[in-house]
Design an enzyme around this catalytic site. Structure first.
Site, PDB file in Angstrom:
ATOM      1  N   ASP A  57      23.685  44.262  60.595  1.00 33.31           N
ATOM      2  CA  ASP A  57      22.740  43.323  61.203  1.00 33.31           C
ATOM      3  C   ASP A  57      21.725  44.030  62.108  1.00 33.31           C
ATOM      4  O   ASP A  57      21.974  45.125  62.603  1.00 33.31           O
ATOM      5  CB  ASP A  57      23.496  42.296  62.059  1.00 33.31           C
ATOM      6  CG  ASP A  57      24.182  41.231  61.217  1.00 33.31           C
ATOM      7  OD1 ASP A  57      24.293  41.414  59.989  1.00 33.31           O
ATOM      8  OD2 ASP A  57      24.612  40.223  61.800  1.00 33.31           O
ATOM      9  N   HIS A 202      26.348  47.122  62.908  1.00 33.99           N
ATOM     10  CA  HIS A 202      24.925  47.080  63.268  1.00 33.99           C
ATOM     11  C   HIS A 202      24.286  48.423  62.959  1.00 33.99           C
ATOM     12  O   HIS A 202      24.699  49.435  63.543  1.00 33.99           O
ATOM     13  CB  HIS A 202      24.761  46.713  64.747  1.00 33.99           C
ATOM     14  CG  HIS A 202      25.163  45.291  65.038  1.00 33.99           C
ATOM     15  ND1 HIS A 202      26.471  44.922  65.233  1.00 33.99           N
ATOM     16  CD2 HIS A 202      24.428  44.157  65.118  1.00 33.99           C
ATOM     17  CE1 HIS A 202      26.531  43.607  65.436  1.00 33.99           C
ATOM     18  NE2 HIS A 202      25.310  43.120  65.374  1.00 33.99           N
TER      19      HIS A 202
HETATM   20 ZN   LIG Z   1      22.073  39.841  64.974  1.00 35.41          ZN
END
Ligand SMILES: [Zn+2]
Length: 239
Positions: A57, A202
Protein backbone atom coordinates in the site's frame (compact mmCIF):
# COMPACT_ATOMS: atom_id res chain seq x y z
CA UNK A 1 -45.96 0.08 23.97
CA UNK A 2 -42.24 0.84 23.51
CA UNK A 3 -42.45 3.55 26.17
CA UNK A 4 -44.09 1.15 28.61
CA UNK A 5 -41.33 -1.37 27.91
CA UNK A 6 -38.57 1.19 28.48
CA UNK A 7 -40.31 2.48 31.62
CA UNK A 8 -40.25 -1.00 33.05
CA UNK A 9 -36.58 -1.58 32.18
CA UNK A 10 -33.92 -0.22 34.48
CA UNK A 11 -32.25 2.91 33.02
CA UNK A 12 -28.90 1.21 32.60
CA UNK A 13 -30.26 -1.47 30.25
CA UNK A 14 -31.07 1.21 27.68
CA UNK A 15 -27.59 2.66 28.13
CA UNK A 16 -26.18 -0.85 27.66
CA UNK A 17 -28.11 -1.32 24.40
CA UNK A 18 -26.80 2.01 23.06
CA UNK A 19 -23.26 1.16 24.13
CA UNK A 20 -23.39 -2.25 22.43
CA UNK A 21 -24.66 -0.62 19.23
CA UNK A 22 -21.81 1.93 19.32
CA UNK A 23 -19.25 -0.82 19.88
CA UNK A 24 -20.56 -2.92 16.99
CA UNK A 25 -20.55 0.12 14.67
CA UNK A 26 -17.03 1.10 15.74
CA UNK A 27 -15.85 -2.47 15.10
CA UNK A 28 -17.48 -2.37 11.65
CA UNK A 29 -15.77 0.94 10.80
CA UNK A 30 -12.33 -0.08 11.99
CA UNK A 31 -12.30 -3.68 10.83
CA UNK A 32 -12.54 -4.27 7.10
CA UNK A 33 -12.69 -8.02 7.67
CA UNK A 34 -15.96 -7.74 9.59
CA UNK A 35 -17.86 -7.02 6.35
CA UNK A 36 -20.20 -4.90 8.45
CA UNK A 37 -20.78 -2.14 5.88
CA UNK A 38 -19.60 -3.71 2.66
CA UNK A 39 -18.40 -6.96 1.22
CA UNK A 40 -14.65 -7.12 1.04
CA UNK A 41 -12.23 -9.85 0.06
CA UNK A 42 -9.77 -10.25 2.92
CA UNK A 43 -8.55 -13.81 2.29
CA UNK A 44 -9.62 -16.80 0.25
CA UNK A 45 -10.25 -19.86 2.44
CA UNK A 46 -11.37 -21.81 -0.65
CA UNK A 47 -8.04 -21.61 -2.43
CA UNK A 48 -6.99 -25.01 -3.75
CA UNK A 49 -3.31 -24.18 -3.87
CA UNK A 50 -0.75 -23.53 -1.18
CA UNK A 51 -0.61 -19.88 -2.14
CA UNK A 52 -0.87 -16.48 -0.49
CA UNK A 53 -0.99 -12.90 -1.82
CA UNK A 54 1.44 -10.12 -0.94
CA UNK A 55 0.04 -6.60 -1.20
CA UNK A 56 1.77 -3.23 -0.95
CA UNK A 57 0.00 0.00 0.00
CA UNK A 58 0.67 3.74 -0.26
CA UNK A 59 3.19 3.87 -3.15
CA UNK A 60 4.61 4.41 -5.57
CA UNK A 61 7.68 6.04 -4.04
CA UNK A 62 11.44 5.90 -4.61
CA UNK A 63 11.53 2.96 -2.19
CA UNK A 64 9.24 0.97 -4.50
CA UNK A 65 12.14 0.32 -6.89
CA UNK A 66 14.02 -1.57 -4.13
CA UNK A 67 10.88 -3.59 -3.40
CA UNK A 68 10.60 -4.45 -7.12
CA UNK A 69 14.23 -5.65 -7.11
CA UNK A 70 13.56 -8.07 -4.25
CA UNK A 71 10.36 -9.39 -5.85
CA UNK A 72 12.21 -9.81 -9.14
CA UNK A 73 15.03 -11.74 -7.45
CA UNK A 74 12.54 -14.36 -6.24
CA UNK A 75 10.31 -14.12 -9.30
CA UNK A 76 7.31 -13.15 -7.16
CA UNK A 77 4.42 -10.93 -8.29
CA UNK A 78 2.64 -8.56 -5.93
CA UNK A 79 -0.40 -6.30 -5.93
CA UNK A 80 0.25 -2.58 -5.41
CA UNK A 81 -2.54 -0.39 -4.01
CA UNK A 82 -1.37 3.00 -5.24
CA UNK A 83 -2.29 6.47 -4.05
CA UNK A 84 -3.38 8.66 -6.99
CA UNK A 85 -1.23 11.65 -6.08
CA UNK A 86 1.82 9.37 -5.76
CA UNK A 87 1.13 7.93 -9.23
CA UNK A 88 1.14 11.50 -10.51
CA UNK A 89 4.48 12.15 -8.78
CA UNK A 90 6.09 8.90 -9.98
CA UNK A 91 4.60 7.92 -13.35
CA UNK A 92 7.79 6.05 -14.39
CA UNK A 93 7.79 3.93 -11.23
CA UNK A 94 4.10 3.21 -11.77
CA UNK A 95 4.85 1.94 -15.27
CA UNK A 96 7.80 -0.06 -13.91
CA UNK A 97 5.50 -1.88 -11.47
CA UNK A 98 3.30 -3.00 -14.37
CA UNK A 99 6.23 -3.74 -16.68
CA UNK A 100 7.64 -6.15 -14.07
CA UNK A 101 4.36 -8.10 -14.11
CA UNK A 102 2.75 -6.82 -10.91
CA UNK A 103 -0.80 -5.55 -10.50
CA UNK A 104 -1.74 -1.91 -9.90
CA UNK A 105 -4.81 -1.13 -7.82
CA UNK A 106 -6.65 1.92 -6.44
CA UNK A 107 -6.02 3.27 -2.91
CA UNK A 108 -7.75 6.70 -3.28
CA UNK A 109 -6.20 9.94 -4.55
CA UNK A 110 -5.33 11.77 -1.33
CA UNK A 111 -5.26 9.05 1.34
CA UNK A 112 -6.39 11.88 3.61
CA UNK A 113 -6.26 11.33 7.38
CA UNK A 114 -9.93 12.29 7.62
CA UNK A 115 -11.07 10.41 4.53
CA UNK A 116 -13.53 8.37 6.59
CA UNK A 117 -15.44 11.64 7.19
CA UNK A 118 -15.85 12.32 3.45
CA UNK A 119 -19.30 12.40 1.85
CA UNK A 120 -20.23 9.70 -0.65
CA UNK A 121 -19.72 12.20 -3.50
CA UNK A 122 -16.28 13.27 -2.33
CA UNK A 123 -15.19 9.68 -1.70
CA UNK A 124 -16.44 8.62 -5.13
CA UNK A 125 -14.32 11.40 -6.67
CA UNK A 126 -11.27 10.08 -4.79
CA UNK A 127 -11.71 6.71 -6.47
CA UNK A 128 -12.56 8.00 -9.95
CA UNK A 129 -9.70 10.54 -10.02
CA UNK A 130 -7.24 7.80 -9.10
CA UNK A 131 -8.56 5.53 -11.86
CA UNK A 132 -8.11 8.41 -14.31
CA UNK A 133 -4.54 9.16 -13.23
CA UNK A 134 -3.58 5.49 -13.43
CA UNK A 135 -5.15 5.20 -16.87
CA UNK A 136 -3.32 8.31 -18.12
CA UNK A 137 0.00 6.98 -16.86
CA UNK A 138 -0.33 3.29 -17.71
CA UNK A 139 -3.38 2.69 -19.89
CA UNK A 140 -4.84 0.43 -17.18
CA UNK A 141 -8.15 1.02 -15.40
CA UNK A 142 -7.99 -0.73 -12.02
CA UNK A 143 -10.96 -2.71 -10.71
CA UNK A 144 -9.39 -3.51 -7.34
CA UNK A 145 -9.76 -0.97 -4.54
CA UNK A 146 -8.59 -0.82 -0.95
CA UNK A 147 -9.83 1.92 1.41
CA UNK A 148 -7.11 3.76 3.39
CA UNK A 149 -6.56 2.30 6.87
CA UNK A 150 -8.99 -0.49 5.94
CA UNK A 151 -11.80 1.75 7.12
CA UNK A 152 -15.34 1.09 5.94
CA UNK A 153 -18.53 3.06 6.55
CA UNK A 154 -21.87 3.62 4.76
CA UNK A 155 -20.50 6.46 2.58
CA UNK A 156 -17.55 4.37 1.40
CA UNK A 157 -19.91 1.44 0.77
CA UNK A 158 -22.14 3.65 -1.42
CA UNK A 159 -19.12 5.09 -3.28
CA UNK A 160 -17.75 1.65 -4.11
CA UNK A 161 -21.17 0.44 -5.20
CA UNK A 162 -21.25 3.34 -7.66
CA UNK A 163 -17.76 2.81 -9.07
CA UNK A 164 -18.10 -0.99 -9.18
CA UNK A 165 -14.68 -1.85 -7.71
CA UNK A 166 -13.88 -5.03 -5.81
CA UNK A 167 -12.99 -4.04 -2.24
CA UNK A 168 -9.84 -5.79 -1.09
CA UNK A 169 -8.79 -6.13 2.52
CA UNK A 170 -6.15 -8.27 4.23
CA UNK A 171 -5.93 -10.70 7.12
CA UNK A 172 -2.20 -10.48 7.87
CA UNK A 173 -1.30 -6.96 8.90
CA UNK A 174 2.43 -6.34 9.26
CA UNK A 175 2.38 -2.93 10.99
CA UNK A 176 5.57 -2.24 9.02
CA UNK A 177 4.78 1.49 9.21
CA UNK A 178 5.04 1.55 13.00
CA UNK A 179 7.05 -1.43 14.28
CA UNK A 180 10.82 -0.76 14.12
CA UNK A 181 11.91 -4.44 14.32
CA UNK A 182 12.26 -6.55 11.16
CA UNK A 183 11.96 -9.70 13.25
CA UNK A 184 8.72 -8.65 14.92
CA UNK A 185 7.16 -7.59 11.61
CA UNK A 186 8.18 -10.84 9.93
CA UNK A 187 6.80 -12.87 12.81
CA UNK A 188 3.46 -11.02 12.61
CA UNK A 189 2.93 -11.99 8.96
CA UNK A 190 4.33 -15.52 9.03
CA UNK A 191 2.75 -16.69 12.31
CA UNK A 192 -0.16 -19.07 11.58
CA UNK A 193 0.09 -18.31 7.87
CA UNK A 194 -2.27 -20.44 5.81
CA UNK A 195 -3.22 -20.81 2.13
CA UNK A 196 -5.42 -17.99 0.86
CA UNK A 197 -4.06 -15.35 3.26
CA UNK A 198 -3.43 -11.75 2.21
CA UNK A 199 -0.39 -9.97 3.65
CA UNK A 200 -0.34 -6.18 3.97
CA UNK A 201 3.02 -4.42 3.54
CA UNK A 202 4.00 -0.88 2.52
CA UNK A 203 6.39 -0.32 -0.40
CA UNK A 204 7.05 3.15 1.01
CA UNK A 205 8.97 1.83 4.01
CA UNK A 206 12.71 1.16 4.01
CA UNK A 207 12.40 -1.58 6.65
CA UNK A 208 9.99 -3.47 4.38
CA UNK A 209 12.77 -4.21 1.84
CA UNK A 210 14.56 -6.46 4.34
CA UNK A 211 11.32 -7.88 5.75
CA UNK A 212 10.17 -8.79 2.24
CA UNK A 213 13.36 -10.73 1.49
CA UNK A 214 13.00 -12.70 4.74
CA UNK A 215 9.33 -13.32 3.98
CA UNK A 216 10.08 -14.65 0.49
CA UNK A 217 12.73 -16.99 1.93
CA UNK A 218 10.19 -18.19 4.51
CA UNK A 219 7.63 -18.86 1.76
CA UNK A 220 10.21 -20.76 -0.28
CA UNK A 221 11.19 -22.89 2.71
CA UNK A 222 7.55 -23.66 3.51
CA UNK A 223 6.57 -24.50 -0.07
CA UNK A 224 4.26 -21.54 -0.52
CA UNK A 225 3.69 -19.92 -3.88
CA UNK A 226 2.31 -16.41 -4.34
CA UNK A 227 -0.57 -15.05 -6.35
CA UNK A 228 -1.72 -11.57 -7.24
CA UNK A 229 -5.11 -10.57 -5.83
CA UNK A 230 -6.94 -11.14 -9.13
CA UNK A 231 -5.42 -14.63 -9.35
CA UNK A 232 -6.23 -15.47 -5.73
CA UNK A 233 -9.94 -14.75 -6.24
CA UNK A 234 -10.20 -15.43 -10.01
CA UNK A 235 -11.42 -11.89 -10.65
CA UNK A 236 -10.40 -9.17 -13.12
CA UNK A 237 -7.71 -6.68 -12.10
CA UNK A 238 -8.52 -4.19 -14.85
CA UNK A 239 -11.55 -3.01 -16.77
ZN1 LIG B 1 -2.83 3.19 2.93
Amino acid sequence: MVTILFNKLPWWSLAAIVLIWILITAYGVANIRSGYFLKSLSYNPDTKRRQIAITFDDGPSQNTLKILDVLNKYNVKGTFFCIGKQVKLYPDITREIIAKGHIIANHTYSHDKFIDMYTTKRFTEEIITTDTVIREVSGKIPLLFRPPYGITNPNIARAVKKTGHHVIGWNKRSFDTTIPSEKVILNRVTKNLKPGDIILLHDTKFITIAVLEQLLLFLQKNNYTTATIDELFSIQAYA
